[in-house]
Design a protein around this motif. Structure first.
Motif, short mmCIF file in Angstrom:
data_model
loop_
_atom_site.label_atom_id
_atom_site.label_comp_id
_atom_site.label_asym_id
_atom_site.label_seq_id
_atom_site.Cartn_x
_atom_site.Cartn_y
_atom_site.Cartn_z
N ALA A 110 0.79 -1.23 0.00
CA ALA A 110 0.00 0.00 0.00
C ALA A 110 0.83 1.28 0.00
N TYR A 123 3.30 2.87 -1.73
CA TYR A 123 3.45 3.77 -2.88
C TYR A 123 2.09 4.14 -3.49
N ARG A 124 1.09 3.28 -3.33
CA ARG A 124 -0.25 3.65 -3.78
C ARG A 124 -0.79 4.80 -2.93
N HIS A 125 -0.60 4.70 -1.61
CA HIS A 125 -1.08 5.75 -0.72
C HIS A 125 -0.28 7.04 -0.88
N HIS A 161 0.45 8.43 -3.52
CA HIS A 161 -0.20 9.22 -4.57
C HIS A 161 -1.66 9.51 -4.25
N GLU A 162 -2.27 8.71 -3.38
CA GLU A 162 -3.69 8.89 -3.09
C GLU A 162 -3.95 9.84 -1.94
#
Length: 357
Positions: free
Chosen positions: A307, A309-311, A313-314
């Protein structure tokens, strides 16, 4: 992730031939292993471990050569640069827990070699493999030194943390020293230098560094690294000699100790050429591997990595830091942070004497 611009591709396949993954470069078995420490106190204190790199670098510079290593700019950008003056050597010393941008340094190294100059190129094993792939061959004037790599986070993530710290402190962050020795010698303490203050914080209490040490921030390829193996890429391998107190109890490691692997005849010759500038003792590779797993295997990939690197950007930077890089309560590290080092040493000595009795 490497990618090919198909619109510009001429189907020459040079990129595939130069890729050290698709076209593996030669590997080497360790010829000799050592524990080492720089005898120059100033150079030792500026280094993360035993200060072997500046010893090798000074020899290259004194011979009119070029040294390539990693620096951190004032804005936190981490890049590989070449230097030909020893005055710039401190810029290349110390660990940077970020992937460096090699830029055009492979081309610069090739040009220096073409001119007959000696070159010392340092970096992660994959970067050294990339250099050999780019050159297409070894060169008698080229000496390579690789770090024992634990994986590398992205520049984007590090820059996000850098800017968040500036917002929190309401000051510009001008320097981040990983593993600073100013507070306790060879310890795991970050030194964060702001425009109006300096903060020393244990790495396990620093959000970014704690997450890095736990393996949460590496790029995906690091968890499947083909270069974290017993057979090495570079002429010389250097890193922290963890566990040295058990292997060499007589070695004074209070201000740092390095493991040094001479992997090629060229590397062995280079180590012997600078041995008078170091405290150096023969050691055993097996002992080093016991306390430094990345000499033989890639870093472990924790489930939290899914999670991060996804977070990045989110979420907003503040929410990302508070949720994904949050430091849990760690009483042991908190005690180390706030109880003075000398006091802790006295307590440890007393407890040890009571245990003996």
């Amino acid at each position: 992730m490497p990618w090919i611009d198909l619109a510009a591709c001429t189907q020459c396949n040079v990129c595939e031939k130069a890729c050290p993954v698709l076209s593996p470069v030669p590997r080497h078995e360790c010829l000799s292993a050592y524990a080492a420490r720089n005898i120059d106190e100033a150079a030792l204190m500026q280094s993360t471990s035993g200060g072997v790199f500046p010893v090798l670098a000074q020899r290259t510079l004194q011979n009119g050569g070029v040294v390539f290593g990693v620096c951190m700019e004032a804005d936190g950008a981490v890049k590989t640069i070449g230097i030909s003056n020893s005055a710039n050597l401190p810029r290349l010393q110390g660990s940077k827990y970020v992937q460096s941008d090699v830029g055009v340094t492979y081309t610069q190294a090739k040009e220096a070699l073409r001119m007959g100059k000696s070159v010392l190129f340092t970096g992660t094993p994959c970067q050294i493999a990339g250099l050999y792939g780019y050159l297409g061959k070894d060169d008698e004037n080229l000496l390579t030194a690789e770090l024992v790599c634990h994986g590398v986070p992205s520049q984007e993530l590090f820059s996000t943390v850098w800017q968040w710290l500036e917002t929190q402190k309401r000051q510009k962050l001008i320097r981040w020293v990983f593993r600073s020795k100013k507070a306790e010698g060879w310890a795991q303490i970050d030194e964060l230098c702001f425009t109006r203050s300096v903060l020393y914080r244990r790495e396990l209490l620093t959000p970014y560094t704690r997450a890095y040490l736990q393996g949460k921030l590496n790029r995906e390829s690091c968890y499947r690294c083909r270069f974290a193996s017993e057979n090495r890429i570079a002429d010389i391998t250097i890193g922290d000699y963890w566990g040295i107190a058990r292997v060499h109890p007589e070695f004074d490691a209070r201000r740092g100790a390095s493991l040094v692997l001479a992997n090629t005849p060229k590397g062995l010759q280079a180590v012997k050429a600078v041995q008078n500038d170091m405290v150096i003792v023969p050691s055993e590779l097996r002992e080093m591997q016991q306390f430094n797993g990345n000499l033989t295997r890639p870093p472990y990939r924790p489930s939290q990595r899914d999670a991060v690197y996804r977070h990045l950007h989110e979420k907003t930077p503040h929410r990302f830091m508070r949720e994904d890089l949050k430091v849990p309560l760690d009483m042991k590290e908190q005690l180390k942070q706030w109880v003075p080092y000398r006091t802790r040493q006295r307590i440890k000595s007393i407890l040890h004497s009571l245990h003996i009795k």
